[in-house]
Design an enzyme around this catalytic site. Structure first.
Site, PDB file in Angstrom:
ATOM      1  N   GLY A 278      18.471  37.115 -64.299  1.00 35.83           N
ATOM      2  CA  GLY A 278      17.640  36.905 -65.088  1.00 35.83           C
ATOM      3  C   GLY A 278      16.284  37.946 -64.778  1.00 35.83           C
ATOM      4  N   LEU A 279      15.042  37.644 -65.546  1.00 38.03           N
ATOM      5  CA  LEU A 279      14.158  38.626 -65.248  1.00 38.03           C
ATOM      6  C   LEU A 279      13.574  38.646 -63.823  1.00 38.03           C
ATOM      7  CD1 LEU A 279      12.074  38.288 -68.476  1.00 38.03           C
ATOM      8  CD2 LEU A 279      13.634  40.141 -67.876  1.00 38.03           C
ATOM      9  N   ALA A 280      13.660  37.570 -63.198  1.00 41.59           N
ATOM     10  CA  ALA A 280      13.291  37.568 -61.821  1.00 41.59           C
ATOM     11  C   ALA A 280      14.488  38.161 -60.949  1.00 41.59           C
ATOM     12  CB  ALA A 280      13.257  36.116 -61.169  1.00 41.59           C
TER      13      ALA A 280
ATOM     14  N   LEU B 192       8.000  35.161 -68.659  1.00 43.67           N
ATOM     15  CA  LEU B 192       8.786  36.532 -68.627  1.00 43.67           C
ATOM     16  C   LEU B 192       7.635  37.107 -67.687  1.00 43.67           C
ATOM     17  CD1 LEU B 192       9.355  37.398 -72.373  1.00 43.67           C
ATOM     18  CD2 LEU B 192      10.694  36.058 -70.500  1.00 43.67           C
TER      19      LEU B 192
ATOM     20  N   ARG C 233       2.981  25.160 -68.598  1.00 44.27           N
ATOM     21  CA  ARG C 233       2.866  26.765 -68.734  1.00 44.27           C
ATOM     22  C   ARG C 233       2.309  27.243 -70.181  1.00 44.27           C
ATOM     23  NH1 ARG C 233       6.100  30.441 -70.967  1.00 44.27           N
ATOM     24  NH2 ARG C 233       7.939  29.008 -71.403  1.00 44.27           N
TER      25      ARG C 233
ATOM     26  N   HIS D   5       8.598  21.614 -75.899  1.00 42.56           N
ATOM     27  CA  HIS D   5       8.160  22.446 -77.046  1.00 42.56           C
ATOM     28  C   HIS D   5       7.986  21.733 -78.345  1.00 42.56           C
ATOM     29  CE1 HIS D   5       7.670  25.779 -79.453  1.00 42.56           C
ATOM     30  NE2 HIS D   5       7.510  26.698 -78.318  1.00 42.56           N
TER      31      HIS D   5
ATOM     32  N   HIS E 273      12.009  22.705 -72.649  1.00 43.77           N
ATOM     33  CA  HIS E 273      11.817  23.851 -73.038  1.00 43.77           C
ATOM     34  C   HIS E 273      11.755  24.769 -71.575  1.00 43.77           C
ATOM     35  CE1 HIS E 273      11.230  27.846 -74.743  1.00 43.77           C
ATOM     36  NE2 HIS E 273      10.093  27.800 -74.198  1.00 43.77           N
TER      37      HIS E 273
ATOM     38  N   ARG F 135       0.810  22.943 -76.627  1.00 44.35           N
ATOM     39  CA  ARG F 135       2.190  22.449 -76.846  1.00 44.35           C
ATOM     40  C   ARG F 135       2.469  20.933 -76.624  1.00 44.35           C
ATOM     41  NH1 ARG F 135       5.731  27.496 -73.937  1.00 44.35           N
ATOM     42  NH2 ARG F 135       5.199  28.871 -75.850  1.00 44.35           N
TER      43      ARG F 135
END
Ligand SMILES: Cc1cc2nc3c(=O)[nH]c(=O)nc-3n(C[C@H](O)[C@H](O)[C@H](O)COP(=O)(O)OP(=O)(O)OC[C@H]3O[C@@H](n4cnc5c(N)ncnc54)[C@H](O)[C@@H]3O)c2cc1C
Ligand code: SF4
Ligand code: FES
Lengths: 257, 647
Positions: B52-54, B451, B445, B276, B411, B340
């Protein structure tokens, strides 16, 4: 005996492709599922699989992950159309309200030499990864980038680059093409960089690398049927193919005798 | 379970936070860290699990630096990691809009948004490197939204008072991930990354107390493989699927983290989950996952339910005077834009009162009627057209005419494996990045910050901090034939054999669904001590039911998705109990963790900073035994603790 669960009054007869491996023989298997209009198509397959498992049979293998049309995992041809009947919709976003009680629906894997069947509806699409490894990037090491505003990008080009970058790598274009060509996919990737200033320094080697790899993977040629564009869930345009042909010709002239 | 009653941190949790002024810590730390000489880097093998992004950004960057990288993912391509689904955007303190944003403001907002349950130094570093992320991504050709002048566009997101969110239409995650995937591809092409797709990490191998390898199952052939390295990076995402229904991709799991936990990595704050508020409600018991609708919808949509309980009328037949716009009523200054957690909890409350709408009674209306009358249909379509279309595709209703129905869904998970300032877990040599760690978001968060964190960890933090391990410790040679590898592989095989041998009557999904219901009902948006205790018993019963009655068919030596799922659900069954325990001992409300016993008269969360300004990190002890709690005390030097108020 297959134990059936009743999830609604929509009776669907499914013909699903069963195949144990790349070279193995395959055949359609017929099953009935009671569905409901709010179900997604993959949920219909989930229900079928649950019925199969609880009756001691093997579930059908199919790829999926995000179930919201963005990861490009789901890949099945439904009644002859990659991703099914609804325009610009992946299989995971297709819902059963598209169907009527008693409908017979045929589900099979992508059919293309470069995408061998792994099992049932799952195919090996690693050829797409290798095409991108052959140049689908900008060579910049982490930490050496200039400030993001150092290089403005004209909005029109930025938008066109985005349109090309929206490709989810699903492979429906290949499955839809009578020649199993990967031109739409490859050209979308290539166009993103061609349209951006960041892509300019490696322009020639990228075009040559990606197109040559695409050919090496055994994808067919484009003979302008445009079935790819019609099947693409992200609306990738065939104008990208023309751009890729120009890029390849240009690079060939500049780099090769 | 031993609960330390002193306010000192456990000696097992040394966060290694550098000293000095907050805004110099990261620079000083980088300077103080040992370095690995560039010509020596090729002598080090680094395993990166997850793309993933990480994981994608870490694998690419470490390979560029000269390390030998082995990358693993469960998908058929690194590009399909769950990060691909992120829609809204990524934060960075660029202050391109000149609206007063700064590193300090992003830092401050993140600590406050996390309800003062995160580590200040980590968050400050995150805010500092956020600006470099955008530069890096733009240089890679990530097609961010731009203005007519050619510069990058920003928007304000998730209630932030400045415009610091960069985005790429509704596909920010996909575009950022494709950037990292491109960077990986360059290194794969150069022979610097070996990419192993369709591999699932089923155990961590620890040799003499140091993480030195992993066991993976090849998901195409069923073979078990042993891989050794000098360091292991886990970038395996969050555990939201413990709830069965969530907005996470179907393959997201806790398995890698749980296996590492059982080998000695402490699990921090597992009870912190984010719900969420704007998701499409479920339609029936075959529902397989939930779809997020961007929360930008709350900028123009008005949330309401009927005044009357069980009102059977269609929304358009309910007159204005009989509608309850409960968020506007209770929070006059923030209205529909409350954070949220507040929006989610209030939706639950009105549904619990019997005023929920739709076939399941588990939904509230999000109504664009007034916005359309005010701004015209075209304007609304230009803002939300694609979201309305997605909604219509899924529900069959046209939101231009009928109010949308929405309901909260799981979420994101703020909890994760405990890591120090270097992102190293309690097992030396095991680093944890992205959503899989607990580090930066505290108890809640902020939008567009996940991201940012994934890419910060992978592109900028780990490339510097990994040297603390590689250059700082003497690492003996290990081989995949060592006993530790054999033992771990044998255990993994045994687990799979047990699952196949069960041969009961219930499908994996039916058991997972039941677990999800239990977690949602007892450890969801609102928790009580009594409910949590009851929930723990239910989880135990269900775990016993799972192991005696699960049915897994098919060939273990071939693609077997049922076996994959079974292994993951088995781990969720064990993990859930720790989550419940964590929620039980955290006897306060904070962020996404709302204990009904701790609320103000107006029903808002009441924190207890005196006793709970700490991280709870759980140590595995023995099978079937409760884990041991350790605490890292949080200190706040820069940010003053206040009570959030959105009235
Ligand atoms: C619908 C949705 C929208 C979102 N929108 C936003 C947004 O707008 N902005 C924002 O900041 N955040 C957003 N988030 C959150 C954000 O997307 C995630 O937190 C983030 O992408 C996680 O990245 P990651 O790299 O940590 O993990 P992931 O992307 O989850 O990657 C995990 C990787 O690990 C691999 N893996 C997992 N388990 C194993 C195993 N056992 N063995 C081997 N490999 C394994 C997977 O294959 C994958 O490659 C959103 C989340 C969702 C669900
Ligand atoms: S071009 Fe369209 S059909 Fe082809 S892989 Fe990309 S998204 Fe799929
Ligand atoms: S499952 Fe991700 S696109 Fe269909």
């Amino acid at each position: 005996m297959i134990q059936k669960k009743n999830h609604g009054d929509l009776r669907i007869v499914l013909e699903v492709w069963r195949q144990n491996g790349p070279g193995a023989p395959g055949a359609f298997e017929e099953h009935e599922v009671m569905a409901n209009e709010h179900m997604s198509f993959l949920e219909l397959l989930d229900v079928l699989n649950e019925q199969l498992v609880e009756s001691g049979r093997d579930p059908f293998v199919f790829e999926h992950d995000c179930r919201e049309g963005i990861c490009g995992s789901c890949s099945m041809t439904i009644d002859g159309k990659p991703h099914g009947p609804r325009d610009r919709t992946t299989a995971c976003q297709l819902h059963m309200r598209e169907y009527r009680n008693g409908d017979r629906v045929r589900v099979e894997p992508w059919r293309a030499n470069a995408f061998p069947v792994v099992k049932d509806l799952m195919t090996d699409r690693s050829a797409f990864d290798r095409i991108q490894q052959a140049g689908g990037y900008v060579s910049i090491n982490t930490g050496s980038a200039p400030d993001a505003h150092a290089m403005p990008v004209n909005k029109e080009n930025a938008d066109m680059a985005f349109d090309a970058a929206a490709c989810i790598g699903c492979g429906a274009c290949v499955a839809a093409c009578p020649n199993a060509s990967a031109m739409l996919f490859t050209s979308a990737k290539l166009s993103q960089y061609t349209l951006l200033p960041q892509g300019q320094p490696e322009r020639d080697q990228r075009a040559l690398g990606m197109v040559d790899q695409m050919d090496a993977e055994g994808f067919g040629n484009c003979t302008n049927h445009y079935e790819c564009e019609a099947a693409c869930p992200k609306g990738i345009s065939v104008t990208n193919i023309a751009r890729m042909n120009r890029e390849y010709a240009r690079a060939t002239l500049r780099r090769r005798d | 379970m031993t609960i330390a009653d002193s306010h000192a941190s456990s000696p097992r949790l040394d966060a290694k936070v550098p000293g000095g002024p907050m805004d110099e810590r990261w620079s000083n730390h980088k300077f103080d860290l040992k370095l690995v000489n560039p010509s020596n880097r090729r002598k080090f093998d680094v395993i990166v699990v997850g793309t993933g992004l990480a994981g994608g950004s870490a694998a690419a960057t470490l390979a560029e630096m000269g390390y030998n990288v082995k990358s693993f993912c469960i998908h058929d391509s690194p590009r399909r990691a769950h990060s691909i689904a992120a829609q809204g955007g990524i934060n960075a303190a660029k202050n391109y809009k000149g609206d007063g944003d700064s590193v300090h403001r992003l830092f401050y907002d993140t600590v406050k948004g996390g309800d003062y349950r995160s580590r200040e130094s980590n968050v400050h570093r995150l805010a500092e490197v956020s600006v470099d992320i955008i530069d890096q991504c733009v240089a890679q050709g990530v097609p961010f939204a731009r203005e007519y002048g050619g510069l990058l566009d920003n928007r304000s997101f998730g209630g932030a008072q400045v415009s610091r969110t960069f985005y790429a239409r509704g596909q920010t995650g996909q575009q950022l991930l494709l950037g990292a995937y491109g960077a990986m591809n360059r290194m794969i092409h150069a022979g610097r990354i070996d990419s192993y797709t369709k591999r699932e990490m089923v155990d961590l191998v620890v040799v003499n107390g140091v993480a030195r390898g992993i066991i993976v199952r090849n998901l195409l052939t069923g073979e078990y493989e042993r891989h050794a390295a000098h360091a292991v990076l886990m970038c395996t995402g969050g555990y939201g699927n413990a709830f069965f229904l969530s907005t996470n991709a179907k393959n997201s799991n806790v398995t890698a983290a749980w296996r590492a936990h059982k080998r000695g990595a402490f699990f921090a704050n597992p009870c912190y989950t984010q719900i969420h508020p704007t998701c499409i409600p479920r339609s029936g018991d075959y529902q397989s996952k939930l779809t997020l609708m961007s929360e930008s919808l709350r900028n123009d949509g008005r949330v309401w339910v009927p005044e009357k309980e069980g009102d059977p009328r269609a929304p358009q037949d309910i007159p204005e005077s009989e509608r309850d716009y409960y968020l506007e009523r209770k929070y006059p200054s923030f209205g529909n834009l409350v954070p949220r957690d507040v929006a989610s909890r209030n939706a639950k409350t009105v549904c619990d009162e019997g005023r929920g709408v739709g076939p399941t009674g588990e939904a509230v209306y999000l109504d664009f009627g007034d916005a359309i009358r005010r701004d015209g249909k075209e304007t609304i379509a230009s803002r939300y057209g694609n979201l309305f279309e997605m909604y219509e595709r899924i529900t069959g209703d046209n939101p231009y005419e009928i109010p949308m129905r929405i309901f909260p869904a799981v979420h994101y998970t703020m909890g994760g494996l405990w890591v120090d300032y270097n992102l190293e877990s309690t097992i030396p040599g095991l680093f944890v990045l992205g959503e899989a760690n607990f580090s930066d978001h505290g108890a809640n968060r902020l939008g567009a910050s996940a991201l940012m964190q994934g890419l910060a960890d992978g592109y900028f933090v780990i490339p510097a901090t990994i040297a603390s391990h590689l250059a700082g410790r003497k690492l003996e040679a290990v081989s995949v034939n060592d006993d530790a590898f054999k033992e771990a592989e044998a255990k993994a095989r045994e687990r799979a054999d047990l699952l196949l041998a069960c041969n009961g009557n219930r499908s994996v999904d039916s058991l997972h669904r039941e677990l999800g219901n239990t977690v949602w009902n007892y450890c969801g948006m609102e928790r009580t001590a009594e409910g949590l205790q009851e929930g723990i018993l239910k989880v135990r019963e269900l775990r016993a039911e799972f192991w005696s009655n699960v049915k897994v068919n098919g060939d273990p030596n071939h693609v077997n998705q049922d076996l994959e799922k079974a292994g993951r659900v088995a781990d969720f069954m064990e993990f859930a109990e720790v989550m419940f325990n964590d929620a039980l001992v955290r006897d306060e409300s904070c962020g996404g963790h709302f204990r009904a016993e701790h609320q103000t008269e107006e029903g808002e969360a009441r924190r207890d900073d005196e006793n709970y300004a700490h991280v709870s990190a759980w140590e595995f002890t023995e099978e079937q035994k409760l884990p041991t709690e350790h605490r890292e005390q949080l200190t706040f030097e820069e940010v003053k603790l206040t009570t959030r108020s959105y009235k």
